[in-house]
Every structure is written in structure tokens, then in C-alpha cells.
Write an enzyme that holds these catalytic residues in place. Structure first.
Site, mmCIF file in Angstrom:
data_model
loop_
_atom_site.group_PDB
_atom_site.id
_atom_site.type_symbol
_atom_site.label_atom_id
_atom_site.label_comp_id
_atom_site.label_asym_id
_atom_site.label_seq_id
_atom_site.Cartn_x
_atom_site.Cartn_y
_atom_site.Cartn_z
ATOM 1 N N TYR A 107 -4.756 12.485 0.860
ATOM 2 C CA TYR A 107 -4.718 12.982 -0.525
ATOM 3 C C TYR A 107 -3.373 13.588 -0.919
ATOM 4 O O TYR A 107 -3.307 14.638 -1.575
ATOM 5 C CB TYR A 107 -5.879 13.967 -0.773
ATOM 6 C CG TYR A 107 -7.224 13.332 -0.539
ATOM 7 C CD1 TYR A 107 -7.651 12.278 -1.340
ATOM 8 C CD2 TYR A 107 -8.065 13.751 0.496
ATOM 9 C CE1 TYR A 107 -8.873 11.661 -1.128
ATOM 10 C CE2 TYR A 107 -9.291 13.135 0.717
ATOM 11 C CZ TYR A 107 -9.689 12.094 -0.098
ATOM 12 O OH TYR A 107 -10.891 11.486 0.123
ATOM 13 N N ASN B 173 -5.120 2.995 -3.625
ATOM 14 C CA ASN B 173 -6.386 3.662 -3.962
ATOM 15 C C ASN B 173 -6.138 5.161 -4.035
ATOM 16 O O ASN B 173 -5.620 5.741 -3.084
ATOM 17 C CB ASN B 173 -7.435 3.433 -2.862
ATOM 18 C CG ASN B 173 -8.022 2.035 -2.853
ATOM 19 O OD1 ASN B 173 -7.724 1.210 -3.711
ATOM 20 N ND2 ASN B 173 -8.856 1.765 -1.868
ATOM 21 N N ASP C 239 0.871 -1.169 0.000
ATOM 22 C CA ASP C 239 0.000 0.000 0.000
ATOM 23 C C ASP C 239 0.917 1.231 0.000
ATOM 24 O O ASP C 239 2.083 1.126 0.387
ATOM 25 C CB ASP C 239 -0.871 -0.051 1.256
ATOM 26 C CG ASP C 239 -1.681 1.195 1.462
ATOM 27 O OD1 ASP C 239 -2.220 1.720 0.468
ATOM 28 O OD2 ASP C 239 -1.786 1.641 2.624
ATOM 29 N N ALA D 228 -8.638 7.767 -4.760
ATOM 30 C CA ALA D 228 -9.969 8.323 -5.041
ATOM 31 C C ALA D 228 -9.956 9.842 -5.106
ATOM 32 O O ALA D 228 -10.939 10.447 -5.541
ATOM 33 C CB ALA D 228 -10.976 7.848 -4.001
ATOM 34 N N ARG E 79 -10.572 -0.930 -6.781
ATOM 35 C CA ARG E 79 -10.501 -0.208 -5.498
ATOM 36 C C ARG E 79 -10.465 -1.209 -4.348
ATOM 37 O O ARG E 79 -11.413 -1.975 -4.145
ATOM 38 C CB ARG E 79 -11.707 0.726 -5.372
ATOM 39 C CG ARG E 79 -11.744 1.546 -4.082
ATOM 40 C CD ARG E 79 -12.899 2.547 -4.134
ATOM 41 N NE ARG E 79 -13.222 3.083 -2.819
ATOM 42 C CZ ARG E 79 -12.562 4.109 -2.240
ATOM 43 N NH1 ARG E 79 -11.561 4.686 -2.857
ATOM 44 N NH2 ARG E 79 -12.928 4.545 -1.052
ATOM 45 N N LYS E 80 -9.374 -1.212 -3.596
ATOM 46 C CA LYS E 80 -9.292 -2.122 -2.462
ATOM 47 C C LYS E 80 -10.457 -1.832 -1.513
ATOM 48 O O LYS E 80 -10.753 -0.670 -1.313
ATOM 49 C CB LYS E 80 -7.948 -1.933 -1.720
ATOM 50 C CG LYS E 80 -6.722 -2.329 -2.546
ATOM 51 C CD LYS E 80 -5.417 -1.991 -1.839
ATOM 52 C CE LYS E 80 -5.150 -0.502 -1.789
ATOM 53 N NZ LYS E 80 -3.871 -0.124 -1.132
ATOM 54 N N ASP F 299 -0.046 5.114 0.815
ATOM 55 C CA ASP F 299 -0.242 6.107 1.889
ATOM 56 C C ASP F 299 -0.280 5.418 3.259
ATOM 57 O O ASP F 299 -1.110 4.543 3.511
ATOM 58 C CB ASP F 299 -1.538 6.883 1.642
ATOM 59 C CG ASP F 299 -1.476 7.682 0.345
ATOM 60 O OD1 ASP F 299 -0.479 8.389 0.120
ATOM 61 O OD2 ASP F 299 -2.432 7.579 -0.455
#
Ligand SMILES: [Mg+2]
Ligand SMILES: [Zn+2]
Length: 179
Positions: free
Chosen positions: A19, A51, A8, A53, A107-108, A10
Site C-alpha cells: 500500500y 492494482n 506492474d 485496492a 483489476r488484474k 509495486d
């Protein structure tokens, strides 16, 4: 077949300031380089699955993420670490309009990015390792049949119910992880 360390981003590679999309906001976590060096020495591919988003939410563009990842990969390279690929999911189920609003498979906790990596790099998931800081990371890994699924405690894991976690290991710090 190959084995991979699936990371992963972040909260694992960089401090999760929410973000993150610029080099100026990207600060590497302690121990990530030594962890990757251990993995490299044991012939793991190193692959990022993240991810993002913020793209669907209109906070930043795919191009910004690609440029940030190019920079990140170059920083690893300076430490003699190869990142084979950084996959990102730009979607969100409720935001993003025609282009990005999508109940996607990437998307996990969905395993799409991990399964794409499996195909592209001929990965043996039973020999691979996933490290994340949310339950959605280890759930994606379980769905992709990754045998070793490590959850690093974070503000997010405190909110998750760890009684029925999909993790096979829970650690406080990346430095506790041994290969
Ligand atoms: Mg994370
Ligand atoms: Zn997606």
C-alpha cells in the site's frame, strides 16, 4: 501500430512495502531505469498498469495515487524516460462501498487496463512486453494477448504455483531482462 513495455508498479518500479501511496515510501528498484532506457531506445512506449485496492479499502485516495504517479513520472523524466500513462484500478470485489466495490474488468488478472492502453495507444500486443511480480500480472497479459510475459520472482510468486504459470519467462532480477 505501437509496441509497449507494460509495467506492474509495486515490486517492479518501486519496492513493494504494501500500500505504498506517498513519495516518502516510494523507493525505485535497482535496474528499473536502465531497463526503461533500453526499451525507449527500441521505441517501446512505457505504460504502468497497477492494482490499487488500497483506494477501495479506504487507506488512501485516488488523488493521492494520481499525485504519486505525477511525481514518479517526473522522476523518470529526469532520466530522459517518458512514461506514456499510469493506469490504476481503484476497485476491490469486497471493499469500497458504492463507489469502489465492484467486480470490475480492470483489476488484474482481468485485462481491462491493458486493453484500454491498447485502444488509447494503438498497441500491437503481439510486439508488447508485460513485466510483473505476481501471477495476476502475467494472467492479465495473457488475456490481453501480450506475447512476452515476464514474471520477476518475489515473495508473491513463491506463493503462486509456477507449474502452470502464464509467464513466458521467469527471472530473479530485472537486470536479467534483455530486449
Ligand atoms: Mg506487483
Ligand atoms: Zn478496477
Amino acid at each position: 501500430m505501437n509496441k509497449a513495455l507494460l509495467l506492474d508498479r509495486d515490486g517492479i518500479i518501486n519496492h513493494d512495502l504494501a500500500y505504498v501511496h506517498k513519495v516518502a515510501d516510494f523507493s525505485f528498484t535497482d535496474h528499473i531505469f536502465s531497463l526503461c532506457q533500453q526499451a525507449k531506445a527500441l521505441d517501446y512506449f512505457i505504460i504502468v498498469v497497477t492494482n490499487q485496492a488500497g483506494i477501495a479499502r479506504g487507506l488512501y485516495t485516488e488523488q493521492a495515487v494520481r499525485e504519486l504517479h505525477q511525481w514518479m513520472i517526473a522522476e523518470f523524466k529526469k532520466a530522459d524516460i517518458d512514461i506514456q500513462k499510469a493506469y490504476y484500478c481503484p476497485h476491490h470485489p469486497e471493499h469500497g462501498g458504492l463507489q469502489y466495490q465492484h467486480n470490475c474488468l480492470c483489476r488484474k488478472p482481468m485485462p481491462g487496463m491493458l486493453l484500454q492502453a491498447k485502444r488509447e495507444f494503438d498497441l500491437d500486443m503481439s510486439q508488447s512486453v508485460m513485466i510483473g511480480d505476481r501471477e495476476s500480472d502475467v494472467k492479465a497479459a495473457l488475456a490481453a494477448k501480450v506475447n512476452r510475459r515476464i514474471l520477476v520472482k518475489s515473495d508473491y510468486t513463491q506463493a503462486d504455483n509456477l507449474d502452470d504459470t502464464a509467464a513466458t519467462e521467469i527471472v530473479e532480477c530485472l537486470s536479467e531482462i534483455k530486449f
